[in-house]
Design a protein around this motif. Structure first.
Motif, PDB file in Angstrom:
ATOM      1  N   UNK A  11       0.857  -1.185   0.000  1.00 19.45           N
ATOM      2  CA  UNK A  11       0.000   0.000   0.000  1.00 19.45           C
ATOM      3  C   UNK A  11       0.892   1.233   0.000  1.00 19.45           C
ATOM      4  N   UNK A  12       0.724   2.079  -1.002  1.00 15.77           N
ATOM      5  CA  UNK A  12       1.517   3.309  -1.087  1.00 15.77           C
ATOM      6  C   UNK A  12       0.610   4.487  -0.751  1.00 15.77           C
ATOM      7  N   UNK A  13       0.828   5.047   0.414  1.00 17.72           N
ATOM      8  CA  UNK A  13      -0.013   6.171   0.865  1.00 17.72           C
ATOM      9  C   UNK A  13      -0.997   5.706   1.915  1.00 17.72           C
ATOM     10  N   UNK A  14      -0.957   6.326   3.101  1.00 20.85           N
ATOM     11  CA  UNK A  14      -1.855   5.886   4.176  1.00 20.85           C
ATOM     12  C   UNK A  14      -2.707   7.037   4.703  1.00 20.85           C
ATOM     13  N   UNK A  15      -3.245   7.813   3.772  1.00 17.61           N
ATOM     14  CA  UNK A  15      -4.282   8.787   4.140  1.00 17.61           C
ATOM     15  C   UNK A  15      -5.534   8.002   4.528  1.00 17.61           C
ATOM     16  N   UNK A  16      -6.674   8.660   4.549  1.00 19.86           N
ATOM     17  CA  UNK A  16      -7.902   7.984   4.985  1.00 19.86           C
ATOM     18  C   UNK A  16      -8.202   6.758   4.123  1.00 19.86           C
ATOM     19  N   UNK A  17      -8.098   6.925   2.811  1.00 23.57           N
ATOM     20  CA  UNK A  17      -8.418   5.806   1.911  1.00 23.57           C
ATOM     21  C   UNK A  17      -7.377   4.691   2.037  1.00 23.57           C
ATOM     22  N   UNK A  18      -6.106   5.071   2.028  1.00 20.88           N
ATOM     23  CA  UNK A  18      -5.037   4.076   2.157  1.00 20.88           C
ATOM     24  C   UNK A  18      -5.120   3.312   3.465  1.00 20.88           C
ATOM     25  N   UNK A  19      -5.427   4.027   4.550  1.00 19.58           N
ATOM     26  CA  UNK A  19      -5.541   3.379   5.857  1.00 19.58           C
ATOM     27  C   UNK A  19      -6.712   2.397   5.875  1.00 19.58           C
ATOM     28  N   UNK A  20      -7.827   2.765   5.242  1.00 17.31           N
ATOM     29  CA  UNK A  20      -8.970   1.849   5.284  1.00 17.31           C
ATOM     30  C   UNK A  20      -8.750   0.644   4.377  1.00 17.31           C
ATOM     31  N   UNK A  21      -8.033   0.835   3.260  1.00 17.48           N
ATOM     32  CA  UNK A  21      -7.621  -0.328   2.457  1.00 17.48           C
ATOM     33  C   UNK A  21      -6.747  -1.257   3.302  1.00 17.48           C
ATOM     34  N   UNK A  22      -5.781  -0.656   4.002  1.00 14.41           N
ATOM     35  CA  UNK A  22      -4.871  -1.449   4.834  1.00 14.41           C
ATOM     36  C   UNK A  22      -5.651  -2.248   5.880  1.00 14.41           C
ATOM     37  N   UNK A  23      -6.610  -1.585   6.529  1.00 18.08           N
ATOM     38  CA  UNK A  23      -7.439  -2.258   7.541  1.00 18.08           C
ATOM     39  C   UNK A  23      -8.176  -3.449   6.932  1.00 18.08           C
ATOM     40  N   UNK A  24      -8.708  -3.234   5.743  1.00 15.77           N
ATOM     41  CA  UNK A  24      -9.460  -4.310   5.094  1.00 15.77           C
ATOM     42  C   UNK A  24      -8.549  -5.476   4.721  1.00 15.77           C
ATOM     43  N   UNK A  25      -7.396  -5.168   4.094  1.00 17.79           N
ATOM     44  CA  UNK A  25      -6.459  -6.229   3.702  1.00 17.79           C
ATOM     45  C   UNK A  25      -6.041  -7.049   4.929  1.00 17.79           C
ATOM     46  N   UNK A  26      -5.702  -6.352   6.012  1.00 18.94           N
ATOM     47  CA  UNK A  26      -5.262  -7.041   7.231  1.00 18.94           C
ATOM     48  C   UNK A  26      -6.388  -7.885   7.827  1.00 18.94           C
TER      49      UNK A  26
END
Lengths: 346, 346
Positions: A11-26
């Motif tokens: 994941x490149x970029x952990x703004x609001x969208x990046x953080x929520x993608x990260x949460x979902x992937x994890x």
């Protein structure tokens, strides 16, 4: 490549969208390698992940391995060979953060230009089989890359972890097998991908949303909607907190159109309105629809006018000054979780 | 007049909208006098009422007195003195039915003209305190009546018995006390009235809906959305029945925008997107929004073109040929009941 072969995501970029993608992937048990050069990005991401774990539906990971599978790195370059899919969300991150994702791009003040250079770098340094997915609100990927191989643009919706729709748009040169693999992957995460056949600015959802926003701005600017509300109606106290007294226009959506659109889209709604016959609907209600559209075209909000925009900002700011954003976001998550559960039951 | 003094309601026209108003009034314990000259209207209404009783939330009437409080009359004129409010829904009824509501209007083939004459008749024969509410999808009431006293236009949404929004629009000459009384009345029925400050064709909700429909027609006509779908995704089997394989555009709404709009309207969504600052949203995403709107303006669906309309009808009809309308309506009612329940809990 099938969806099941995607085990490690970058994941490149952990703004609001990046953080929520990260949460979902994890939450879905994937290994996630994340980078964002913005100051404090790592601790902000951890805070977000802890706060949002409970709100993700159909989790696979336990609270423990949810965080264990995360690796935050300063530079993602050494890890590019380990990834099965890259979720690029740098446009969604703060501009300051984006500029520093890769040191070579620190001097890139323009987002499109930055994105182009970032993708050229990823193309040059990533194995060919890796899917490169870009979260964009509407930039066609052919504007980002000259020779795309496996990239797909996705317009994400907030909160990413909750909403069923992942996004849309395919680059004309993106191979069908990559589109299929990406769709299978996002579907395995509980998303509902939509494929765009021809590149279109704003893809699909953001165009539909823009249409509504433009008319909303016009109605507010012209004073058609009342600022006052006559009571809380059937709203619960919590919901009324942000829905009454200042958001009469929004209520048209949240108490009417939105409820219906959560079940049936515009075409199905037309079909139901026409007793199952779209032609009947068009013949019967088309003339009225046309007369409203003509009137709307005559009163379009002027996005070029600084005066119109400043006046609108002032009007809206007066109305929303007392909104508790954090509470509203929490209510939204509660509501969407319940709504998706109702949807899956029928 | 307060909402509590409204005990007896007259309904003129029992098409889909009129029938669902009737069901709601009866379920809330009101006495309802109904007329519709269309052949078989009375038995059709009874059938509708029996079928829809269970779907109405927060009923007061028992299944027995629900039907006992209904009086179907051939001519409503002798009853006008007994009514506290008239819900005029003749525009929503079939044109054939409308023409025969009052025998004096049997020769009125034009709806606007018919409505004008109907209202002139009601004005002349109804005590001044009676509220006259007209269900219209967008006709400003000043086009209907020269000297309105207490009429309010309401754009109803289907299913009337379920959706929270009653409608909108006030005639500029309608007294504030009548608007307040009408709002209190509809609110007591569980509706969430929206007041329109200035007369506008299509009021508010239908304009927002028209904006979405116009862009949807354009996207379908231009072949931007795919006709095929790659799977059912997270949809349940029942929902997938009408959502997969043929309604990719609709899915953008039902799996994304609609879910969100059921919770937050366009302005609140902008506010959340701007981190609580509408000005930030406009400065940050305004240019992208403008570029999409410009592109949409360049590709507007031409509602004047018979060819465009016929091509669209053909495309849509191919996609929806296997839709089971009755089942879809039933699913919609189940979904909306659940959704409104989730809404009232947060």
């Amino acid at each position: 490549m099938t969806s099941t072969s995607i085990k490690t995501v970058g994941v490149i970029g952990t703004g609001v969208i990046g953080a929520s993608w990260t949460a979902l992937f994890l939450a879905k048990g994937l290994r996630v390698i994340v980078t964002d050069p913005a100051p404090g990005a790592e601790s902000k991401l951890h805070e977000y992940l802890k706060k949002n774990y409970l709100a993700i539906p159909n989790k696979i990971a336990t609270p423990e391995n949810y965080l264990q599978n995360l690796t935050f790195v300063e530079d993602i370059d050494p890890y590019l060979g380990e990834l099965d899919l890259i979720q690029e969300v740098s446009k969604m991150a703060s501009q300051e953060g984006v500029k520093k994702v890769l040191t070579t791009f620190q001097n890139g003040p323009e987002r499109l230009d930055f994105k182009r250079r970032l993708f050229a770098h990823l193309d040059a340094n990533t194995p060919e089989h890796v899917l490169i997915a870009s979260s964009s609100s509407g930039l066609p990927s052919s504007e980002l890359r000259e020779k795309p191989i496996s990239d797909i643009d996705w317009a994400s919706f907030q909160p990413t972890a909750l909403n069923t729709l992942s996004g849309d748009s395919s680059h004309p040169k993106t191979g069908d097998e990559n589109v299929t693999a990406a769709c299978e992957f996002y579907r395995s995460l509980g998303k509902d991908p939509v494929i765009v056949k021809k590149e279109t600015a704003g893809f699909i959802a953001n165009r539909l949303q823009a249409a509504v926003c433009a008319e909303a701005y016009s109605l507010i600017s012209r004073g058609i909607v009342s600022a006052e509300d006559l009571g809380k109606g059937v709203l619960s106290a919590k919901l009324a907190q942000f829905d009454s007294n200042f958001m009469v226009l929004d209520k048209t959506m949240t108490s009417g159109l939105g409820l219906r659109w959560a079940f049936s889209g515009p075409i199905m709604t037309n079909l139901l309105g026409g007793g199952g016959d779209f032609g009947h609907f068009m013949d019967h209600l088309g003339p009225a629809l046309k007369s409203w559209l003509d009137d709307m075209n005559q009163h379009q909000f002027n996005m070029d006018s600084t005066t119109e925009k400043e006046n609108l900002k002032e009007k809206v700011n007066q109305l929303v000054s007392h909104v508790d954003i954090e509470k509203t976001e929490k209510n939204r998550d509660t509501f969407l979780t319940g709504l998706i559960s109702v949807r899956s039951e029928i």
